[in-house]
Write an enzyme that holds these catalytic residues in place. Structure first.
Site, PDB file in Angstrom:
ATOM      1  N   HIS A  82       0.842  -1.188   0.000  1.00 35.15           N
ATOM      2  CA  HIS A  82       0.000   0.000   0.000  1.00 35.15           C
ATOM      3  C   HIS A  82       0.880   1.242   0.000  1.00 35.15           C
ATOM      4  CE1 HIS A  82      -4.019   1.684   0.410  1.00 35.15           C
ATOM      5  NE2 HIS A  82      -3.444   2.661   1.107  1.00 35.15           N
ATOM      6  N   ASP A 161     -13.543   3.029   7.200  1.00 34.22           N
ATOM      7  CA  ASP A 161     -12.519   3.762   6.448  1.00 34.22           C
ATOM      8  C   ASP A 161     -13.083   4.302   5.148  1.00 34.22           C
ATOM      9  OD1 ASP A 161      -9.864   4.762   5.916  1.00 34.22           O
ATOM     10  OD2 ASP A 161      -9.818   3.270   4.334  1.00 34.22           O
ATOM     11  N   ARG A 168     -12.616  12.828   4.648  1.00 36.32           N
ATOM     12  CA  ARG A 168     -11.316  13.505   4.798  1.00 36.32           C
ATOM     13  C   ARG A 168     -10.884  14.150   3.493  1.00 36.32           C
ATOM     14  NH1 ARG A 168      -7.688   8.965   5.982  1.00 36.32           N
ATOM     15  NH2 ARG A 168      -6.031  10.508   5.979  1.00 36.32           N
ATOM     16  N   SER A 183      -6.167   4.554   8.694  1.00 38.74           N
ATOM     17  CA  SER A 183      -6.890   4.282   7.454  1.00 38.74           C
ATOM     18  C   SER A 183      -6.248   3.120   6.711  1.00 38.74           C
ATOM     19  CB  SER A 183      -6.873   5.548   6.584  1.00 38.74           C
ATOM     20  OG  SER A 183      -7.135   5.265   5.239  1.00 38.74           O
ATOM     21  N   LYS A 187      -7.733  -1.172   6.718  1.00 34.62           N
ATOM     22  CA  LYS A 187      -8.192  -1.943   5.553  1.00 34.62           C
ATOM     23  C   LYS A 187      -7.217  -3.051   5.188  1.00 34.62           C
ATOM     24  CE  LYS A 187      -7.247   1.707   2.160  1.00 34.62           C
ATOM     25  NZ  LYS A 187      -7.516   2.951   2.857  1.00 34.62           N
TER      26      LYS A 187
HETATM   27  N1  URA Z   1      -4.024   5.967   1.695  1.00 37.70           N
HETATM   28  C1  URA Z   1      -5.023   5.481   2.478  1.00 37.70           C
HETATM   29  O1  URA Z   1      -5.496   4.370   2.272  1.00 37.70           O
HETATM   30  N2  URA Z   1      -5.463   6.224   3.477  1.00 37.70           N
HETATM   31  C2  URA Z   1      -4.971   7.447   3.754  1.00 37.70           C
HETATM   32  O2  URA Z   1      -5.404   8.057   4.687  1.00 37.70           O
HETATM   33  C3  URA Z   1      -3.929   7.954   2.933  1.00 37.70           C
HETATM   34  C4  URA Z   1      -3.479   7.191   1.904  1.00 37.70           C
END
Ligand code: URA
Length: 427
Positions: A82, A161, A168, A183, A187
């Site tokens: 990620h 999220d 956000r 966040s 996930k």
């Molecule tokens: N990527 C995400 O999944 N969440 C964030 O808050 C920022 C980048």
């Protein structure tokens, strides 16, 4: 629990009660807290941060807002990657099929564009027919059969999220270390992984502008993952200029295909391979396999298969002109001779949003075709009138985008020092 008590506690730099944190996340997930109160709470957190004693229940409540997948019946170490978000960061698209083609299963739950940054889901959905809203059952089946699935949060996976992320995005509360860490980790921990590689971006186009902040974010996420018994490695990587040569959804799919064909730009190809090697070693495979699977076309073939399996038109792989394409183009030219000395990469991302490549409001629709081709990179020598950026548009936001791009590029007399793409490795 009164939500206003929690907002006031955080506004006044107090500690939020763990039970109240769990209650507010659960209530927001089932629509029982209005966006205006959640937005106020997010802004208070953005301004005053969260202590580890607050972050743990916050992340846990987000993770438990949905189901935690069990992929134990699928052989192999399940590894995902990620990114904290950047401009032109399309790496997940070539990376996931490449790693899956090397025998490491990749269950990937991604997000949409956030602020000035692009999102994997929006990019994938620019492929005609591609569906990221697969059921959890189908996702698990895809990971079992093809070694990868590419979906977004669902009602089942970290739904808190999904809602907070969208809020956000439009309330100026993205660039917060605890909010980003919770966040991403909520996930990722919900998707049934054994190991995770984090690409923590730092620079003018990242949410973290300094190496110190990026390191803190990386360490925060690595600690959350390790506490949950996962192997987590974070790379700090440079985001002082757009990654690769394209910004914008379908344009980035084209570049991803180029990478998998072995014809991609040097930086996006190098980062894809570096992250693939790290994922393969976490997955117990030979890291050198990444380069072999890129060269012999196995990564590209797996990309074609996952596109087809998720409802997309696999012919785009051989014929990228089937992707949405903007018919209009204007060029930003260098105002004088010199070297590209600095790029305000956030402004480049915002220019893309102005064109319609991202959202300014939660309900905005994306135009998959629009975006930018980056013609000059940091340190390049340019002559007056030479193209810096090509703007692919649909008559929306062009003047605004051009003004932002003009201000984003600084041309100097001497070449700048350009740092490495991979700055550090943590974990
Ligand atoms: N990527 C995400 O999944 N969440 C964030 O808050 C920022 C980048």
């Amino acid at each position: 629990m009164r939500v206003v008590d929690l907002i006031e506690a955080k506004r006044d730099r107090g500690q939020m009660d763990p039970d109240a944190i769990r209650a507010v996340i659960a209530a927001y997930s089932r629509d029982a807290v209005p966006d205006y109160q959640m937005a106020a709470l997010l802004m208070a957190i953005y301004l005053n941060g969260m202590s580890p004693a607050e972050l743990a229940p916050w992340t846990d409540a987000m993770l438990r807002s949905g189901q935690v997948l069990d992929l134990g019946h699928i052989a192999g170490v399940k590894v995902d990657k990620h990114s904290t978000g950047g401009v032109g960061d399309k790496i997940s698209l070539p990376l996931a099929p490449l790693v899956a083609a090397c025998g490491v299963p990749v269950p990937m739950v991604s997000g949409r564009g956030l602020g000035h940054t692009g999102g994997t889901l929006d990019k994938l959905e620019s492929i005609p027919g591609f569906r990221t809203d697969q059921t959890v059952e189908r996702f698990v089946e895809l990971v079992g059969t093809l070694g990868l699935g590419l979906i977004g949060q669902t009602a089942e996976i970290a739904p808190a999220d999904k809602r907070l992320y969208a809020l956000r995005d439009v309330t100026g509360t993205v660039a917060s270390i605890p909010l980003i860490a919770s966040s991403i980790m909520s996930k990722k921990l919900a998707e049934g992984i054994d190991a995770l590689v984090l690409d923590v971006k730092v620079g003018t186009g990242a949410f973290m502008r300094t190496i110190d902040d990026a390191r803190t974010l990386a360490e925060t996420m690595v600690a959350i993952g390790q506490k949950m018994g996962k192997k987590v490695v974070a790379l700090l990587t440079d985001m002082n200029q757009p990654l690769g040569r394209t910004v914008g959804n379908a344009l980035e799919v084209r570049e991803s295909i180029d990478i998998l064909r072995g014809e991609g730009p040097a930086d996006t190809t190098a980062l894809t391979l570096e992250l693939a090697r790290t994922m393969l070693s976490l997955g117990g495979k030979d890291p050198a396999e990444a380069e072999r699977a890129l060269k012999d076309g196995r990564g590209l073939e797996r990309f074609r298969q996952i596109i087809e399996a998720q409802g997309g038109d696999p012919r785009v792989v051989d014929d990228p002109d089937r992707l949405p394409t903007a018919t209009r183009e204007v060029v930003l030219e260098a105002p004088r001779d010199g070297y590209v000395g600095a790029i305000d990469t956030t402004a480049v991302g915002v220019a893309g949003v102005c064109l319609g490549a991202g959202r300014a409001k939660k309900e905005d629709a994306i135009d998959p075709a629009v975006g930018l081709t980056i013609e000059a990179r940091l340190g390049d020598r340019v002559a007056k009138g030479q193209p810096l950026v090509r703007v692919h548009h649909a008559d929306r936001g062009v003047d605004d985008a051009l003004a932002r791009l003009r201000a984003a590029y600084r041309i100097d007399d001497a070449p700048p020092t350009v740092g490495p793409l991979v700055i550090d490795r943590i974990g």
